[in-house]
Scaffold this motif. Structure first.
Motif, PDB file in Angstrom:
ATOM      1  N   ARG A  99       0.828  -1.208   0.000  1.00  0.00           N
ATOM      2  CA  ARG A  99       0.000   0.000   0.000  1.00  0.00           C
ATOM      3  C   ARG A  99       0.865   1.261   0.000  1.00  0.00           C
ATOM      4  O   ARG A  99       0.537   2.249  -0.661  1.00  0.00           O
ATOM      5  CB  ARG A  99      -0.920   0.012   1.233  1.00  0.00           C
ATOM      6  N   GLY A 103       1.654   1.781  -3.719  1.00  0.00           N
ATOM      7  CA  GLY A 103       0.383   2.488  -3.806  1.00  0.00           C
ATOM      8  C   GLY A 103       0.465   3.976  -3.559  1.00  0.00           C
ATOM      9  O   GLY A 103      -0.303   4.745  -4.132  1.00  0.00           O
ATOM     10  N   ARG A 110      -2.969   3.505  -5.065  1.00  0.00           N
ATOM     11  CA  ARG A 110      -3.543   2.878  -3.877  1.00  0.00           C
ATOM     12  C   ARG A 110      -4.832   2.121  -4.205  1.00  0.00           C
ATOM     13  O   ARG A 110      -5.081   1.034  -3.686  1.00  0.00           O
ATOM     14  CB  ARG A 110      -3.803   3.951  -2.812  1.00  0.00           C
ATOM     15  N   ASP A 114      -5.404  -1.833  -3.359  1.00  0.00           N
ATOM     16  CA  ASP A 114      -6.497  -2.301  -2.509  1.00  0.00           C
ATOM     17  C   ASP A 114      -7.452  -3.218  -3.266  1.00  0.00           C
ATOM     18  O   ASP A 114      -7.954  -4.203  -2.709  1.00  0.00           O
ATOM     19  CB  ASP A 114      -7.266  -1.115  -1.931  1.00  0.00           C
TER      20      ASP A 114
END
Length: 203
Positions: A99, A103, A110, A114
């Motif tokens: 993340r 991300g 991100r 996710d």
């Protein structure tokens, strides 16, 4: 319980994960100590692709896919069996690293991280300990190891500063799961703090 340690490169995660596992074992608990990328044979093969070589070797999008493939193997072969057997799992990194590293610091990815995580992994640690320290000091420590696994350290100090900001933001986003720990102190002091936090969570 599933426990992860997170933080920037050189913040002491591997050492603190080992000390935490040893301390928990000393209380009679059955602990599996593992790491990412890696933690299972196939995942360790993928690890070498990710942590060795030139910084520009992979795009951030390709890294997300490789890390997720390694994490899935880790989950299937190490984490789930250990938790099903009633053991405590302590891992040096998990999904929060993806993340932040891919991300948040290598583009606005991100949402992609996710989305893939939800589809392919769907698991979060019960407790995440984020080791926070000065990026310049951590980078010096990380590069001094000369481990041959320093691809991400070679992105330089601006990247490490962005990582620290990313992990701090993550701690603020998930206050129930994430605990920010000052890792700039002595090794024994940090280890004692981590053990206290984990002991409270186990109780």
């Amino acid at each position: 319980m599933f426990i992860s340690l997170e933080g920037i490169d050189g913040s002491g995660k591997s050492t603190q994960a080992r000390l935490l596992a040893e301390a928990l074992r000393a209380t009679g608990r059955d602990v599996v100590l593992t790491r990412e990328p890696g933690g299972a044979p196939g995942a360790e093969d993928i690890r070498r692709l990710l942590v060795e070589g030139a910084p520009e070797r992979w795009s951030a999008e390709t890294e997300i896919l490789l890390f997720t493939a390694a994490r899935r193997d880790h989950l299937e072969r190490t984490i789930r069996p250990a938790l099903a057997a009633g053991k405590i799992v302590v891992t040096d990194r998990f999904a929060d690293s993806t993340r932040v590293y891919q991300g948040a610091t290598r583009g606005d990815l991100r949402g992609l991280v996710d989305g893939i995580h939800d589809l392919a992994i769907g698991v979060e640690p019960d407790l995440t300990l984020i080791l926070d320290m000065d990026p310049e000091a951590a980078l010096s420590r990380g590069l001094a190891r000369k481990s041959g696994e320093d691809r991400f350290e070679e992105f330089g100090l601006p990247f490490q500063n962005a990582l620290r900001d990313g992990f701090r933001a993550l701690a603020a986003q998930y206050p129930g799961r994430c605990h920010l720990v000052d890792a700039g102190r002595g090794q024994e002091t940090v280890a004692a703090d981590l053990l206290t936090t984990v002991t409270k969570a186990l109780a």
